[in-house]
Motif scaffolding. Structure first.
Motif, PDB file in Angstrom:
ATOM      1  N   ASP A   1       0.830  -1.210   0.000  1.00  5.81           N
ATOM      2  CA  ASP A   1       0.000   0.000   0.000  1.00  5.81           C
ATOM      3  C   ASP A   1       0.861   1.256   0.000  1.00  5.81           C
ATOM      4  O   ASP A   1       0.599   2.206  -0.751  1.00  5.81           O
ATOM      5  CB  ASP A   1      -0.920   0.017   1.227  1.00  5.81           C
ATOM      6  CG  ASP A   1      -2.125  -0.900   1.083  1.00  5.81           C
ATOM      7  OD1 ASP A   1      -2.423  -1.330  -0.054  1.00  5.81           O
ATOM      8  OD2 ASP A   1      -2.763  -1.201   2.105  1.00  5.81           O
ATOM      9  N   LYS A   2       1.895   1.266   0.856  1.00  7.85           N
ATOM     10  CA  LYS A   2       2.742   2.460   0.964  1.00  7.85           C
ATOM     11  C   LYS A   2       3.560   2.683  -0.310  1.00  7.85           C
ATOM     12  O   LYS A   2       3.680   3.819  -0.785  1.00  7.85           O
ATOM     13  CB  LYS A   2       3.672   2.325   2.179  1.00  7.85           C
ATOM     14  CG  LYS A   2       4.483   3.588   2.474  1.00  7.85           C
ATOM     15  CD  LYS A   2       3.584   4.765   2.813  1.00  7.85           C
ATOM     16  CE  LYS A   2       4.381   6.021   3.098  1.00  7.85           C
ATOM     17  NZ  LYS A   2       3.500   7.186   3.330  1.00  7.85           N
ATOM     18  N   LEU A   3       4.115   1.608  -0.863  1.00 10.57           N
ATOM     19  CA  LEU A   3       4.893   1.751  -2.095  1.00 10.57           C
ATOM     20  C   LEU A   3       4.026   2.270  -3.240  1.00 10.57           C
ATOM     21  O   LEU A   3       4.439   3.143  -4.006  1.00 10.57           O
ATOM     22  CB  LEU A   3       5.538   0.421  -2.477  1.00 10.57           C
ATOM     23  CG  LEU A   3       6.759   0.004  -1.654  1.00 10.57           C
ATOM     24  CD1 LEU A   3       7.174  -1.420  -2.007  1.00 10.57           C
ATOM     25  CD2 LEU A   3       7.934   0.956  -1.874  1.00 10.57           C
ATOM     26  N   GLU A   4       2.821   1.733  -3.339  1.00 11.35           N
ATOM     27  CA  GLU A   4       1.915   2.189  -4.400  1.00 11.35           C
ATOM     28  C   GLU A   4       1.530   3.653  -4.180  1.00 11.35           C
ATOM     29  O   GLU A   4       1.442   4.426  -5.138  1.00 11.35           O
ATOM     30  CB  GLU A   4       0.678   1.295  -4.445  1.00 11.35           C
ATOM     31  CG  GLU A   4       0.951  -0.153  -4.805  1.00 11.35           C
ATOM     32  CD  GLU A   4       1.379  -0.348  -6.248  1.00 11.35           C
ATOM     33  OE1 GLU A   4       0.875   0.371  -7.125  1.00 11.35           O
ATOM     34  OE2 GLU A   4       2.224  -1.230  -6.509  1.00 11.35           O
TER      35      GLU A   4
ATOM     36  N   ILE B   1      -2.361 -10.425  -2.042  1.00  3.40           N
ATOM     37  CA  ILE B   1      -2.287  -9.027  -1.590  1.00  3.40           C
ATOM     38  C   ILE B   1      -2.683  -8.084  -2.719  1.00  3.40           C
ATOM     39  O   ILE B   1      -3.491  -7.168  -2.535  1.00  3.40           O
ATOM     40  CB  ILE B   1      -0.865  -8.689  -1.085  1.00  3.40           C
ATOM     41  CG1 ILE B   1      -0.583  -9.404   0.230  1.00  3.40           C
ATOM     42  CG2 ILE B   1      -0.699  -7.169  -0.923  1.00  3.40           C
ATOM     43  CD1 ILE B   1       0.838  -9.249   0.719  1.00  3.40           C
ATOM     44  N   PHE B   2      -2.137  -8.318  -3.924  1.00  2.00           N
ATOM     45  CA  PHE B   2      -2.441  -7.446  -5.062  1.00  2.00           C
ATOM     46  C   PHE B   2      -3.917  -7.537  -5.452  1.00  2.00           C
ATOM     47  O   PHE B   2      -4.546  -6.519  -5.768  1.00  2.00           O
ATOM     48  CB  PHE B   2      -1.557  -7.803  -6.253  1.00  2.00           C
ATOM     49  CG  PHE B   2      -0.091  -7.599  -6.011  1.00  2.00           C
ATOM     50  CD1 PHE B   2       0.384  -6.450  -5.406  1.00  2.00           C
ATOM     51  CD2 PHE B   2       0.837  -8.562  -6.387  1.00  2.00           C
ATOM     52  CE1 PHE B   2       1.741  -6.250  -5.177  1.00  2.00           C
ATOM     53  CE2 PHE B   2       2.188  -8.382  -6.162  1.00  2.00           C
ATOM     54  CZ  PHE B   2       2.643  -7.228  -5.557  1.00  2.00           C
ATOM     55  N   ALA B   3      -4.477  -8.754  -5.408  1.00  3.27           N
ATOM     56  CA  ALA B   3      -5.883  -8.938  -5.784  1.00  3.27           C
ATOM     57  C   ALA B   3      -6.801  -8.215  -4.805  1.00  3.27           C
ATOM     58  O   ALA B   3      -7.768  -7.544  -5.213  1.00  3.27           O
ATOM     59  CB  ALA B   3      -6.218 -10.425  -5.835  1.00  3.27           C
ATOM     60  N   LYS B   4      -6.508  -8.346  -3.512  1.00  2.00           N
ATOM     61  CA  LYS B   4      -7.328  -7.671  -2.502  1.00  2.00           C
ATOM     62  C   LYS B   4      -7.212  -6.161  -2.630  1.00  2.00           C
ATOM     63  O   LYS B   4      -8.203  -5.435  -2.442  1.00  2.00           O
ATOM     64  CB  LYS B   4      -6.916  -8.120  -1.101  1.00  2.00           C
ATOM     65  CG  LYS B   4      -7.366  -9.539  -0.769  1.00  2.00           C
ATOM     66  CD  LYS B   4      -6.868  -9.975   0.604  1.00  2.00           C
ATOM     67  CE  LYS B   4      -7.354 -11.381   0.931  1.00  2.00           C
ATOM     68  NZ  LYS B   4      -6.794 -11.876   2.213  1.00  2.00           N
ATOM     69  N   ARG B   5      -6.008  -5.685  -2.948  1.00  2.00           N
ATOM     70  CA  ARG B   5      -5.839  -4.236  -3.110  1.00  2.00           C
ATOM     71  C   ARG B   5      -6.618  -3.726  -4.313  1.00  2.00           C
ATOM     72  O   ARG B   5      -7.258  -2.681  -4.251  1.00  2.00           O
ATOM     73  CB  ARG B   5      -4.347  -3.918  -3.252  1.00  2.00           C
ATOM     74  CG  ARG B   5      -4.043  -2.433  -3.193  1.00  2.00           C
ATOM     75  CD  ARG B   5      -2.564  -2.136  -3.206  1.00  2.00           C
ATOM     76  NE  ARG B   5      -2.339  -0.745  -2.876  1.00  2.00           N
ATOM     77  CZ  ARG B   5      -2.516   0.270  -3.739  1.00  2.00           C
ATOM     78  NH1 ARG B   5      -2.904   0.028  -4.964  1.00  2.00           N
ATOM     79  NH2 ARG B   5      -2.317   1.523  -3.344  1.00  2.00           N
ATOM     80  N   GLU B   6      -6.575  -4.471  -5.422  1.00  2.00           N
ATOM     81  CA  GLU B   6      -7.314  -4.056  -6.617  1.00  2.00           C
ATOM     82  C   GLU B   6      -8.811  -4.053  -6.359  1.00  2.00           C
ATOM     83  O   GLU B   6      -9.530  -3.157  -6.821  1.00  2.00           O
ATOM     84  CB  GLU B   6      -6.968  -5.001  -7.769  1.00  2.00           C
ATOM     85  CG  GLU B   6      -5.583  -4.768  -8.342  1.00  2.00           C
ATOM     86  CD  GLU B   6      -5.251  -5.717  -9.480  1.00  2.00           C
ATOM     87  OE1 GLU B   6      -6.172  -6.409  -9.953  1.00  2.00           O
ATOM     88  OE2 GLU B   6      -4.077  -5.769  -9.875  1.00  2.00           O
ATOM     89  N   ALA B   7      -9.300  -5.065  -5.627  1.00  2.00           N
ATOM     90  CA  ALA B   7     -10.734  -5.121  -5.313  1.00  2.00           C
ATOM     91  C   ALA B   7     -11.146  -3.946  -4.441  1.00  2.00           C
ATOM     92  O   ALA B   7     -12.210  -3.336  -4.648  1.00  2.00           O
ATOM     93  CB  ALA B   7     -11.040  -6.446  -4.609  1.00  2.00           C
ATOM     94  N   LYS B   8     -10.306  -3.598  -3.482  1.00  2.00           N
ATOM     95  CA  LYS B   8     -10.585  -2.465  -2.612  1.00  2.00           C
ATOM     96  C   LYS B   8     -10.607  -1.161  -3.396  1.00  2.00           C
ATOM     97  O   LYS B   8     -11.483  -0.304  -3.188  1.00  2.00           O
ATOM     98  CB  LYS B   8      -9.537  -2.402  -1.501  1.00  2.00           C
ATOM     99  CG  LYS B   8      -9.784  -1.315  -0.467  1.00  2.00           C
ATOM    100  CD  LYS B   8      -8.708  -1.352   0.619  1.00  2.00           C
ATOM    101  CE  LYS B   8      -8.926  -0.236   1.641  1.00  2.00           C
ATOM    102  NZ  LYS B   8      -7.874  -0.254   2.691  1.00  2.00           N
TER     103      LYS B   8
END
Length: 202
Positions: A155-158, A191-198
């Protein structure tokens, strides 16, 4: 270690220049290494000498379109930031190892990004715990089982605009490394999938 000890600094600088030469031949634009245990005190002569050597290296690499990256671990985040700023070239950055800061007892891996996050150009995804013995490094564990908090790191890097690779590095001993890497990959993909869904819900 690295470029800090004066007795070995020039030969190691020469080796890093040779690494730049080889990287140029194979069209690689970044090289990374542990620079050594950089002094916390900027007035320490070892600090100035190491910075001078690194500045020479970066100037050697700069016309080639190459970047020199510090691998995190052996110095506190503010010492790394201070060193990058003291070098003063535009081709210096960080290979952010998500476990080394913990293993060396130097910083919380997420909080470190508040200090030097803008310079991260590459990653080594690992996990681990802080040292509990003053003479030994902390314990490395499988990705997702330690204190690194990889979801918060992503999250922080993005948030910082990071666009580089997320590279899994497995240094665990005596295990099936291929299986561990595949498991780590699935952990990161989740992690990436959950972030994209959020993000899609927002």
């Amino acid at each position: 270690l690295g470029l800090v000890p004066e007795a070995y600094r020039m030969i190691r600088l020469k080796e890093l220049c040779a690494a730049s030469d080889f990287a140029l031949k194979i069209h690689v634009d970044k090289i990374a290494t542990h620079v050594g245990f950089l002094p916390e005190n900027p007035d320490d002569p070892l600090f100035a000498g190491t910075v001078g050597a690194l500045r020479n290296l970066c100037k050697y690499m700069e016309p080639r379109g190459q970047y020199f990256l510090f691998e995190t671990g052996q110095e506190t985040p503010v010492t790394m930031l201070r060193t990058i700023q003291a070098i003063g070239t535009q081709n210096v950055g960080i290979n952010y190892d998500t476990a080394n800061l913990l293993l060396y007892g130097k910083a919380n891996a997420v909080d470190a990004l508040e200090v030097f996050g803008q310079y991260v150009m590459d990653t080594h995804l690992k996990d681990g715990f802080y040292p509990t013995d003053g003479m030994k490094l902390g314990r490395q564990v499988q990705v997702g089982q330690g204190k690194a908090n990889l979801p918060a790191i992503v999250d922080k890097l993005e948030e910082l605009g990071y666009t580089g690779p997320y590279t899994i590095e497995c240094e665990l001993k005596g295990d099936d490394k291929i299986a561990l890497i595949k498991e780590a990959r699935e952990f990161m993909l989740d992690i990436f999938a959950k972030r994209e869904a959020k993000m899609a819900e927002q």
